[in-house]
Design a protein around this motif. Sequence first.
Motif, PDB file in Angstrom:
ATOM      1  N   PHE A 177       0.831  -1.208   0.000  1.00 45.83           N
ATOM      2  CA  PHE A 177       0.000   0.000   0.000  1.00 45.83           C
ATOM      3  C   PHE A 177       0.863   1.255   0.000  1.00 45.83           C
ATOM      4  N   ILE A 178       1.840   1.311   0.885  1.00 48.73           N
ATOM      5  CA  ILE A 178       2.672   2.518   1.006  1.00 48.73           C
ATOM      6  C   ILE A 178       3.491   2.731  -0.263  1.00 48.73           C
ATOM      7  N   GLU A 179       4.077   1.674  -0.796  1.00 51.36           N
ATOM      8  CA  GLU A 179       4.874   1.824  -2.029  1.00 51.36           C
ATOM      9  C   GLU A 179       3.993   2.269  -3.187  1.00 51.36           C
ATOM     10  N   SER A 180       2.828   1.672  -3.323  1.00 52.90           N
ATOM     11  CA  SER A 180       1.920   2.051  -4.414  1.00 52.90           C
ATOM     12  C   SER A 180       1.446   3.486  -4.257  1.00 52.90           C
ATOM     13  N   LEU A 181       1.105   3.867  -3.046  1.00 56.78           N
ATOM     14  CA  LEU A 181       0.668   5.240  -2.800  1.00 56.78           C
ATOM     15  C   LEU A 181       1.770   6.227  -3.148  1.00 56.78           C
ATOM     16  N   ALA A 182       2.984   5.949  -2.703  1.00 56.55           N
ATOM     17  CA  ALA A 182       4.095   6.865  -2.962  1.00 56.55           C
ATOM     18  C   ALA A 182       4.388   6.986  -4.459  1.00 56.55           C
ATOM     19  N   THR A 183       4.550   5.860  -5.127  1.00 52.69           N
ATOM     20  CA  THR A 183       4.927   5.934  -6.541  1.00 52.69           C
ATOM     21  C   THR A 183       3.806   6.491  -7.405  1.00 52.69           C
ATOM     22  N   GLN A 184       2.582   6.021  -7.176  1.00 52.58           N
ATOM     23  CA  GLN A 184       1.488   6.413  -8.063  1.00 52.58           C
ATOM     24  C   GLN A 184       0.933   7.799  -7.758  1.00 52.58           C
ATOM     25  N   THR A 185       1.267   8.361  -6.616  1.00 57.10           N
ATOM     26  CA  THR A 185       0.854   9.726  -6.312  1.00 57.10           C
ATOM     27  C   THR A 185       1.940  10.716  -6.704  1.00 57.10           C
ATOM     28  N   LEU A 186       3.180  10.408  -6.347  1.00 57.64           N
ATOM     29  CA  LEU A 186       4.282  11.323  -6.660  1.00 57.64           C
ATOM     30  C   LEU A 186       4.554  11.417  -8.164  1.00 57.64           C
ATOM     31  N   VAL A 187       4.129  10.409  -8.930  1.00 55.58           N
ATOM     32  CA  VAL A 187       4.343  10.439 -10.375  1.00 55.58           C
ATOM     33  C   VAL A 187       3.628  11.628 -11.023  1.00 55.58           C
ATOM     34  N   ILE A 188       2.653  12.191 -10.327  1.00 57.37           N
ATOM     35  CA  ILE A 188       1.970  13.389 -10.834  1.00 57.37           C
ATOM     36  C   ILE A 188       2.978  14.483 -11.166  1.00 57.37           C
ATOM     37  N   PHE A 189       4.007  14.622 -10.336  1.00 54.99           N
ATOM     38  CA  PHE A 189       5.001  15.676 -10.560  1.00 54.99           C
ATOM     39  C   PHE A 189       5.808  15.430 -11.832  1.00 54.99           C
ATOM     40  N   VAL A 190       5.948  14.176 -12.217  1.00 59.58           N
ATOM     41  CA  VAL A 190       6.716  13.832 -13.422  1.00 59.58           C
ATOM     42  C   VAL A 190       5.870  14.008 -14.674  1.00 59.58           C
ATOM     43  N   ILE A 191       4.631  13.534 -14.648  1.00 60.75           N
ATOM     44  CA  ILE A 191       3.829  13.524 -15.878  1.00 60.75           C
ATOM     45  C   ILE A 191       3.095  14.836 -16.135  1.00 60.75           C
ATOM     46  N   ARG A 192       3.112  15.765 -15.206  1.00 63.27           N
ATOM     47  CA  ARG A 192       2.393  17.028 -15.402  1.00 63.27           C
ATOM     48  C   ARG A 192       3.172  18.011 -16.273  1.00 63.27           C
ATOM     49  N   THR A 193       4.392  17.690 -16.641  1.00 63.25           N
ATOM     50  CA  THR A 193       5.226  18.598 -17.412  1.00 63.25           C
ATOM     51  C   THR A 193       6.035  17.830 -18.453  1.00 63.25           C
ATOM     52  N   PHE A 194       6.351  18.508 -19.544  1.00 68.59           N
ATOM     53  CA  PHE A 194       7.269  17.910 -20.506  1.00 68.59           C
ATOM     54  C   PHE A 194       8.704  18.100 -20.057  1.00 68.59           C
ATOM     55  N   GLY A 195       8.920  19.058 -19.168  1.00 71.78           N
ATOM     56  CA  GLY A 195      10.259  19.349 -18.669  1.00 71.78           C
ATOM     57  C   GLY A 195      10.634  18.475 -17.493  1.00 71.78           C
ATOM     58  N   HIS A 196      11.714  18.860 -16.833  1.00 71.49           N
ATOM     59  CA  HIS A 196      12.179  18.146 -15.651  1.00 71.49           C
ATOM     60  C   HIS A 196      11.293  18.524 -14.471  1.00 71.49           C
ATOM     61  N   PRO A 197      10.840  17.561 -13.694  1.00 78.60           N
ATOM     62  CA  PRO A 197       9.900  17.863 -12.606  1.00 78.60           C
ATOM     63  C   PRO A 197      10.470  18.769 -11.518  1.00 78.60           C
ATOM     64  N   LEU A 198      11.786  18.857 -11.381  1.00 79.66           N
ATOM     65  CA  LEU A 198      12.360  19.736 -10.364  1.00 79.66           C
ATOM     66  C   LEU A 198      12.509  21.174 -10.844  1.00 79.66           C
ATOM     67  N   THR A 199      12.537  21.369 -12.153  1.00 78.73           N
ATOM     68  CA  THR A 199      12.656  22.734 -12.669  1.00 78.73           C
ATOM     69  C   THR A 199      11.311  23.322 -13.068  1.00 78.73           C
ATOM     70  N   SER A 200      10.343  22.470 -13.326  1.00 85.41           N
ATOM     71  CA  SER A 200       8.993  22.927 -13.625  1.00 85.41           C
ATOM     72  C   SER A 200       8.146  22.642 -12.399  1.00 85.41           C
ATOM     73  N   ARG A 201       8.093  23.601 -11.528  1.00 82.76           N
ATOM     74  CA  ARG A 201       7.443  23.404 -10.224  1.00 82.76           C
ATOM     75  C   ARG A 201       5.917  23.381 -10.340  1.00 82.76           C
ATOM     76  N   ALA A 202       5.345  22.466  -9.600  1.00 85.08           N
ATOM     77  CA  ALA A 202       3.886  22.371  -9.515  1.00 85.08           C
ATOM     78  C   ALA A 202       3.376  23.483  -8.600  1.00 85.08           C
ATOM     79  N   SER A 203       2.092  23.742  -8.662  1.00 81.50           N
ATOM     80  CA  SER A 203       1.504  24.763  -7.786  1.00 81.50           C
ATOM     81  C   SER A 203       1.645  24.321  -6.329  1.00 81.50           C
ATOM     82  N   GLN A 204       1.619  25.295  -5.455  1.00 77.80           N
ATOM     83  CA  GLN A 204       1.744  24.995  -4.032  1.00 77.80           C
ATOM     84  C   GLN A 204       0.599  24.113  -3.523  1.00 77.80           C
ATOM     85  N   PRO A 205      -0.661  24.384  -3.913  1.00 83.20           N
ATOM     86  CA  PRO A 205      -1.736  23.496  -3.437  1.00 83.20           C
ATOM     87  C   PRO A 205      -1.552  22.042  -3.888  1.00 83.20           C
TER      88      PRO A 205
END
Length: 143
Positions: free
Chosen positions: A55-83
């Motif tokens: 459960f914890i591994e699935s939650l972490a990977t499948q939730t945090l992946v939002i930061f990767v797939i929300r941008t064509f760029g690098h997820p650390l340089t294309s920051r998501a909104s604060q909310p």
Amino acid sequence: MDEAFIQKPHPWDIRLIRRFMFWIGLIGSAYDFLTFSVLLRVFQAHEAAFHTGWFIESLATQTLVIFVIRTFGHPLTSRASQPLTLAVLGLVGVGTLLPFTPLAGLLSFVPLPPLYFAFLLVATLTYLGLVDIVKRRVFATMR
């Protein structure tokens, strides 16, 4: 979403999306099997520990992946909104802490050893890195 994408929308190519989902599915399945193997072979997890760890591994990977797939760029340089950032990190934090709370019994969760969380960190970071590499390669032709 990246500001550049909002300013100049691109039509979606279903073939690219299908190819992306194929590779992401393979990566996700590989990480499920890796987690199963680690839980069973390294931690000799009984049913509740297996349930909790997966459960914890699935939650972490499948939730945090939002930061990767929300941008064509690098997820650390294309920051998501604060909310979005607060919601996702809060969700992963709460899910990770659930086995250590009074709700654990209701969910059939048990506390996991600290070494599991070292595995979780490495697995999550490598999963996100692989998804980012695949994303860049698959969608490079779209730009």
